[in-house]
Scaffold this motif. Structure first.
Motif, PDB file in Angstrom:
ATOM      1  N   ARG A 122       1.122  -1.055  -0.063  1.00  0.00           N
ATOM      2  CA  ARG A 122       0.303   0.056   0.047  1.00  0.00           C
ATOM      3  C   ARG A 122       0.867   1.296  -0.266  1.00  0.00           C
ATOM      4  NH1 ARG A 122      -2.542  -2.976  -1.706  1.00  0.00           N
ATOM      5  NH2 ARG A 122      -4.304  -3.998  -0.636  1.00  0.00           N
ATOM      6  N   ASN A 123       1.108   1.736  -1.159  1.00  0.00           N
ATOM      7  CA  ASN A 123       2.431   3.044  -1.384  1.00  0.00           C
ATOM      8  C   ASN A 123       1.486   4.071  -1.590  1.00  0.00           C
ATOM      9  OD1 ASN A 123       5.043   3.007  -1.757  1.00  0.00           O
ATOM     10  ND2 ASN A 123       4.513   3.644  -4.220  1.00  0.00           N
TER      11      ASN A 123
ATOM     12  N   THR B  91       1.154   6.138   1.024  1.00  0.00           N
ATOM     13  CA  THR B  91       1.321   6.437   2.571  1.00  0.00           C
ATOM     14  C   THR B  91       1.604   8.119   2.466  1.00  0.00           C
ATOM     15  OG1 THR B  91       3.539   4.994   2.827  1.00  0.00           O
ATOM     16  CG2 THR B  91       1.143   4.230   3.868  1.00  0.00           C
ATOM     17  N   LEU B  92       2.845   8.858   3.536  1.00  0.00           N
ATOM     18  CA  LEU B  92       3.179   9.571   3.802  1.00  0.00           C
ATOM     19  C   LEU B  92       5.182   9.318   3.012  1.00  0.00           C
ATOM     20  CD1 LEU B  92       4.329  12.472   4.074  1.00  0.00           C
ATOM     21  CD2 LEU B  92       4.527  12.005   6.144  1.00  0.00           C
ATOM     22  N   GLU B  93       5.266   8.445   3.173  1.00  0.00           N
ATOM     23  CA  GLU B  93       6.320   7.708   3.439  1.00  0.00           C
ATOM     24  C   GLU B  93       6.639   7.111   2.022  1.00  0.00           C
ATOM     25  OE1 GLU B  93      10.901   5.599   4.139  1.00  0.00           O
ATOM     26  OE2 GLU B  93       9.262   7.823   5.057  1.00  0.00           O
TER      27      GLU B  93
ATOM     28  N   THR C 216      -2.848   8.258   1.006  1.00  0.00           N
ATOM     29  CA  THR C 216      -3.664   8.278   2.182  1.00  0.00           C
ATOM     30  C   THR C 216      -2.562   9.422   3.576  1.00  0.00           C
ATOM     31  OG1 THR C 216      -2.580   6.262   2.698  1.00  0.00           O
ATOM     32  CG2 THR C 216      -5.304   6.310   2.800  1.00  0.00           C
TER      33      THR C 216
ATOM     34  N   ASP D 152      -0.914   8.806   5.663  1.00  0.00           N
ATOM     35  CA  ASP D 152      -0.889   8.441   7.283  1.00  0.00           C
ATOM     36  C   ASP D 152       0.900   7.615   6.992  1.00  0.00           C
ATOM     37  OD1 ASP D 152      -1.041   5.447   5.777  1.00  0.00           O
ATOM     38  OD2 ASP D 152      -3.080   5.421   5.839  1.00  0.00           O
TER      39      ASP D 152
ATOM     40  N   ARG E 250      -4.651  13.173  -2.245  1.00  0.00           N
ATOM     41  CA  ARG E 250      -5.842  12.364  -1.678  1.00  0.00           C
ATOM     42  C   ARG E 250      -6.934  12.469  -2.353  1.00  0.00           C
ATOM     43  NH1 ARG E 250      -4.662  16.564   2.427  1.00  0.00           N
ATOM     44  NH2 ARG E 250      -3.605  15.033   4.635  1.00  0.00           N
TER      45      ARG E 250
END
Length: 276
Positions: A120-121, A123-125, A274, A276, A269
């Motif tokens: 799940r890519n 993310t904030l990272e 996300t 997160d 978004r």
């Protein structure tokens, strides 16, 4: 060729270290690099452009994830549509070559699907890694293009109209523009932008900005003496009033106060991030 000491003085003018001689011409070219916004009509050779793309994609990549993609905009209608979005920057629409450097978090997520792994890519990272990969590729192309005699101008303003730019370029979810890059042979000399004194931007052992106010004021005065900002380019006088002295820091504070790129987080978004 300009000496390292002369190039450092031209770039910083801060009275700091003048460097020393080294057996490399690249450092001198980097110190002396210029922004170019006017280009000749000569189209760079396609073989050279292929080399520049290959060099850009040879840049460092986080964990070998390789999350940069490069999109060249050739179609005249697409070029015109993007240029029309930014009338104050005509070079976007008319430069011989326009690349858009993309943060591509989509590819790694699709690879996870292909290998049946729960990637799940969004993310904030994931966003951060893809953005940095694209920025590294962008800077690598800039340095290689200039080494080949070309002039360049990065275009971060694309993110201010990200929905329209993404629609023109057909960007899918989890792919976003980091910056464009105008490229061509210079029509005339560019200019070396005076940088902040290294006493402000370099630190030893721990961060220290205790002398920021006086260092920035000194920088403002030195920069104004070299290339002052014309009165017709002073920002937001109606909101902030006319400044008794309008230097770099006044200009950048006014620019940053207007919150550029407000459309970018909602775009991300809506398109798979996300954060997160």
């Amino acid at each position: 060729m300009t000496s390292f000491a002369d190039a450092i003085e031209q770039r910083f003018g801060d009275g700091g270290p003048a460097g020393r001689s080294a057996d490399t011409a690249l450092i001198g070219r980097v110190l002396s690099r210029k922004t170019v916004r006017r280009y000749s009509d000569v189209m760079p050779d396609e073989g050279l452009l292929d080399l520049l793309v290959a060099a850009a994609l040879s840049a460092s990549a986080k964990s070998d994830f390789q999350q940069a993609s490069i999109l060249r905009v050739v179609d005249p209608a697409a070029r015109a549509a993007i240029g029309t979005l930014f009338p104050a920057m005509p070079w976007i629409g008319v430069s011989p070559v326009l690349y858009v450097f993309l943060g591509d978090a989509r590819r790694l997520q699709r690879i996870g699907e292909l290998r049946d792994k729960p990637v799940r890519n969004g993310t904030l990272e994931g966003f951060f890694n893809a953005a940095v990969d694209a920025a590294l590729a962008l800077q690598t192309m800039i340095l290689c293009a200039e080494d080949a005699g070309l002039g360049v101008c990065p275009i971060s303003v694309l993110r201010n109209e990200v929905d329209k730019v993404a629609a023109i370029l057909g960007l899918p979810d989890l792919v976003f523009p980091v910056a464009g890059l105008c490229l061509g042979y210079p029509q005339g000399p560019g200019y070396v932008s005076l940088r902040l004194p290294r006493r402000v931007t370099t630190h030893l052992d721990r961060y220290d900005d205790s002398r920021l106010a006086e260092e920035v004021d000194d920088y403002d005065r030195r920069r104004d003496a070299r290339h002052s900002i014309p009165p017709d380019q002073h920002r937001s006088n109606a909101e902030f009033g006319k400044a008794a002295f309008y230097g770099w820091s006044e200009d950048k504070a006014r620019q940053a106060a207007k919150a550029e790129g407000a459309a970018f987080p909602p775009y991300l978004r809506r398109h798979g991030f996300t954060l997160d």
